[in-house]
Design a protein around this motif. Structure first.
Motif, mmCIF file in Angstrom:
data_model
loop_
_atom_site.group_PDB
_atom_site.id
_atom_site.type_symbol
_atom_site.label_atom_id
_atom_site.label_comp_id
_atom_site.label_asym_id
_atom_site.label_seq_id
_atom_site.Cartn_x
_atom_site.Cartn_y
_atom_site.Cartn_z
ATOM 1 N N MET A 1 14.877 16.898 -35.833
ATOM 2 C CA MET A 1 14.395 15.793 -36.100
ATOM 3 C C MET A 1 13.124 15.193 -36.427
ATOM 4 O O MET A 1 12.672 14.348 -37.139
ATOM 5 C CB MET A 1 14.808 14.728 -34.815
ATOM 6 N N VAL A 2 12.101 16.186 -35.918
ATOM 7 C CA VAL A 2 10.835 16.064 -36.129
ATOM 8 C C VAL A 2 10.491 16.330 -37.692
ATOM 9 O O VAL A 2 9.532 15.567 -38.322
ATOM 10 C CB VAL A 2 9.721 17.195 -35.410
ATOM 11 N N CYS A 3 11.051 17.387 -38.358
ATOM 12 C CA CYS A 3 10.793 17.527 -39.783
ATOM 13 C C CYS A 3 11.606 16.408 -40.505
ATOM 14 O O CYS A 3 10.761 16.197 -41.507
ATOM 15 C CB CYS A 3 11.769 18.824 -40.164
ATOM 16 N N LEU A 4 12.497 15.870 -40.325
ATOM 17 C CA LEU A 4 13.099 15.043 -40.777
ATOM 18 C C LEU A 4 12.232 13.400 -40.886
ATOM 19 O O LEU A 4 12.145 13.133 -41.571
ATOM 20 C CB LEU A 4 14.606 14.636 -40.171
ATOM 21 N N TYR A 5 11.639 13.370 -39.512
ATOM 22 C CA TYR A 5 10.645 12.408 -39.475
ATOM 23 C C TYR A 5 9.477 12.738 -40.398
ATOM 24 O O TYR A 5 9.001 11.384 -40.953
ATOM 25 C CB TYR A 5 10.308 12.222 -37.974
ATOM 26 N N GLY A 6 8.972 13.710 -40.502
ATOM 27 C CA GLY A 6 8.030 13.942 -41.258
ATOM 28 C C GLY A 6 8.265 13.523 -42.884
ATOM 29 O O GLY A 6 7.423 12.831 -43.568
ATOM 30 N N ILE A 7 9.555 13.929 -43.398
ATOM 31 C CA ILE A 7 9.843 13.544 -44.762
ATOM 32 C C ILE A 7 10.028 12.151 -44.779
ATOM 33 O O ILE A 7 9.779 11.389 -45.731
ATOM 34 C CB ILE A 7 11.157 14.257 -44.789
ATOM 35 N N PHE A 8 10.674 11.418 -43.635
ATOM 36 C CA PHE A 8 10.822 9.969 -43.693
ATOM 37 C C PHE A 8 9.518 9.273 -43.702
ATOM 38 O O PHE A 8 9.268 8.433 -44.464
ATOM 39 C CB PHE A 8 11.482 9.541 -42.468
ATOM 40 N N ILE A 9 8.475 9.558 -43.012
ATOM 41 C CA ILE A 9 7.177 8.921 -43.535
ATOM 42 C C ILE A 9 6.511 9.235 -44.452
ATOM 43 O O ILE A 9 5.802 8.305 -45.010
ATOM 44 C CB ILE A 9 6.335 9.362 -41.819
ATOM 45 N N SER A 10 6.834 10.412 -44.989
ATOM 46 C CA SER A 10 6.344 10.479 -46.453
ATOM 47 C C SER A 10 6.917 9.740 -47.170
ATOM 48 O O SER A 10 6.344 9.244 -48.256
ATOM 49 C CB SER A 10 6.468 11.971 -46.808
ATOM 50 N N GLY A 11 8.259 9.475 -47.271
ATOM 51 C CA GLY A 11 8.770 8.546 -48.115
ATOM 52 C C GLY A 11 8.309 7.307 -47.959
ATOM 53 O O GLY A 11 8.235 6.370 -49.192
ATOM 54 N N VAL A 12 8.396 6.754 -46.975
ATOM 55 C CA VAL A 12 7.712 5.363 -46.438
ATOM 56 C C VAL A 12 6.289 5.150 -47.397
ATOM 57 O O VAL A 12 5.992 4.223 -47.767
ATOM 58 C CB VAL A 12 7.936 5.069 -45.052
ATOM 59 N N THR A 13 5.503 6.474 -47.008
ATOM 60 C CA THR A 13 3.944 6.472 -47.339
ATOM 61 C C THR A 13 3.975 6.130 -49.112
ATOM 62 O O THR A 13 2.978 5.375 -49.579
ATOM 63 C CB THR A 13 3.408 7.464 -46.869
ATOM 64 N N LEU A 14 4.768 6.974 -49.514
ATOM 65 C CA LEU A 14 4.647 7.140 -51.056
ATOM 66 C C LEU A 14 5.657 6.094 -51.751
ATOM 67 O O LEU A 14 5.791 5.970 -52.652
ATOM 68 C CB LEU A 14 4.909 8.467 -51.413
ATOM 69 N N ASP A 15 6.223 4.990 -50.820
ATOM 70 C CA ASP A 15 7.062 4.251 -51.318
ATOM 71 C C ASP A 15 8.296 4.766 -52.111
ATOM 72 O O ASP A 15 8.779 4.404 -53.264
ATOM 73 C CB ASP A 15 6.452 3.122 -52.225
ATOM 74 N N ASP A 16 8.809 6.004 -51.523
ATOM 75 C CA ASP A 16 9.754 6.736 -52.422
ATOM 76 C C ASP A 16 11.241 6.587 -51.656
ATOM 77 O O ASP A 16 11.506 7.070 -50.686
ATOM 78 C CB ASP A 16 9.409 8.133 -52.412
ATOM 79 N N GLN A 17 12.085 5.635 -52.144
ATOM 80 C CA GLN A 17 13.086 5.204 -51.794
ATOM 81 C C GLN A 17 14.382 6.384 -51.725
ATOM 82 O O GLN A 17 14.910 6.275 -50.733
ATOM 83 C CB GLN A 17 13.593 4.045 -52.391
ATOM 84 N N ASP A 18 14.062 7.329 -52.595
ATOM 85 C CA ASP A 18 15.042 8.264 -52.490
ATOM 86 C C ASP A 18 14.737 9.226 -51.195
ATOM 87 O O ASP A 18 15.824 9.495 -50.493
ATOM 88 C CB ASP A 18 15.119 9.153 -53.664
ATOM 89 N N LEU A 19 13.628 9.380 -50.945
ATOM 90 C CA LEU A 19 13.311 10.307 -49.611
ATOM 91 C C LEU A 19 13.657 9.477 -48.358
ATOM 92 O O LEU A 19 14.280 10.021 -47.510
ATOM 93 C CB LEU A 19 11.726 10.467 -49.662
ATOM 94 N N VAL A 20 13.271 8.169 -48.484
ATOM 95 C CA VAL A 20 13.761 7.159 -47.280
ATOM 96 C C VAL A 20 15.392 7.389 -47.071
ATOM 97 O O VAL A 20 15.840 7.557 -45.968
ATOM 98 C CB VAL A 20 13.072 5.935 -47.528
ATOM 99 N N ALA A 21 15.971 7.178 -48.149
ATOM 100 C CA ALA A 21 17.516 6.932 -48.097
ATOM 101 C C ALA A 21 17.988 8.339 -47.508
ATOM 102 O O ALA A 21 18.656 8.487 -46.755
ATOM 103 C CB ALA A 21 18.132 6.686 -49.302
ATOM 104 N N GLY A 22 17.419 9.493 -48.051
ATOM 105 C CA GLY A 22 18.062 10.689 -47.796
ATOM 106 C C GLY A 22 17.690 10.979 -46.233
ATOM 107 O O GLY A 22 18.625 11.490 -45.788
ATOM 108 N N THR A 23 16.714 10.576 -45.792
ATOM 109 C CA THR A 23 16.188 11.026 -44.330
ATOM 110 C C THR A 23 17.126 9.844 -43.425
ATOM 111 O O THR A 23 17.607 10.379 -42.397
ATOM 112 C CB THR A 23 14.903 10.610 -44.030
ATOM 113 N N LEU A 24 17.429 8.717 -43.855
ATOM 114 C CA LEU A 24 18.270 7.909 -43.081
ATOM 115 C C LEU A 24 19.605 7.901 -43.086
ATOM 116 O O LEU A 24 20.331 8.086 -42.049
ATOM 117 C CB LEU A 24 17.784 6.286 -43.724
ATOM 118 N N TYR A 25 20.228 8.272 -44.335
ATOM 119 C CA TYR A 25 21.812 8.251 -44.225
ATOM 120 C C TYR A 25 22.150 9.678 -44.991
ATOM 121 O O TYR A 25 23.393 9.933 -44.767
ATOM 122 C CB TYR A 25 22.240 7.351 -45.585
ATOM 123 N N GLY A 26 21.352 10.758 -45.171
ATOM 124 C CA GLY A 26 21.731 11.953 -45.561
ATOM 125 C C GLY A 26 21.920 11.755 -47.189
ATOM 126 O O GLY A 26 21.835 10.652 -47.854
#
Length: 112
Positions: A1-26
């Motif tokens: 979960m920690v690694c997933l959170y790192g990717i999630f925060i990267s997606g939010v920071t970079l405003d990359d909706q694909d990264l955010v959606a992938g970490t939220l929903y798979g």
């Protein structure tokens, strides 16, 4: 979960909706039908009466999972998505679990 959170925060920071959606929903998943990600943590393996949160046996691992999911919920709250209410307020229930005990101890304190 920690690694997933790192990717999630990267997606939010970079405003990359694909990264955010992938970490939220798979990958390829949705809020209604996650294929992984954080929303998969709202399934029966994680929402159980016999533990605080998650499929982990150790209480400290359950607390870590809850802390990470709370961080995700806070970020999403500021983006207009309420994860606290999702699945019958599942994420809120661990925080409220001790309230009946607190009320009972307050009542007992008044009797003394």
């Amino acid at each position: 979960m920690v690694c997933l959170y790192g990717i999630f925060i990267s997606g939010v920071t970079l405003d990359d909706q694909d990264l955010v959606a992938g970490t939220l929903y798979g990958l390829g998943g949705t809020m209604e039908k996650p294929t992984g990600g954080f929303m998969d943590c709202f399934g029966p393996a994680c929402i159980r009466e016999d533990r605080l949160w998650g499929a982990d046996e150790k209480p400290e691992d359950q607390m870590a999972s809850l802390a990470i999911l709370t961080s995700v919920a806070e970020v999403m709250w500021h983006r207009g998505v309420d994860l606290y209410s999702h699945q019958d307020r599942a994420l809120k229930k661990p925080f409220d679990a001790g309230l009946p005990l607190t009320r009972l101890s307050q009542l007992e304190g008044r009797r003394g």
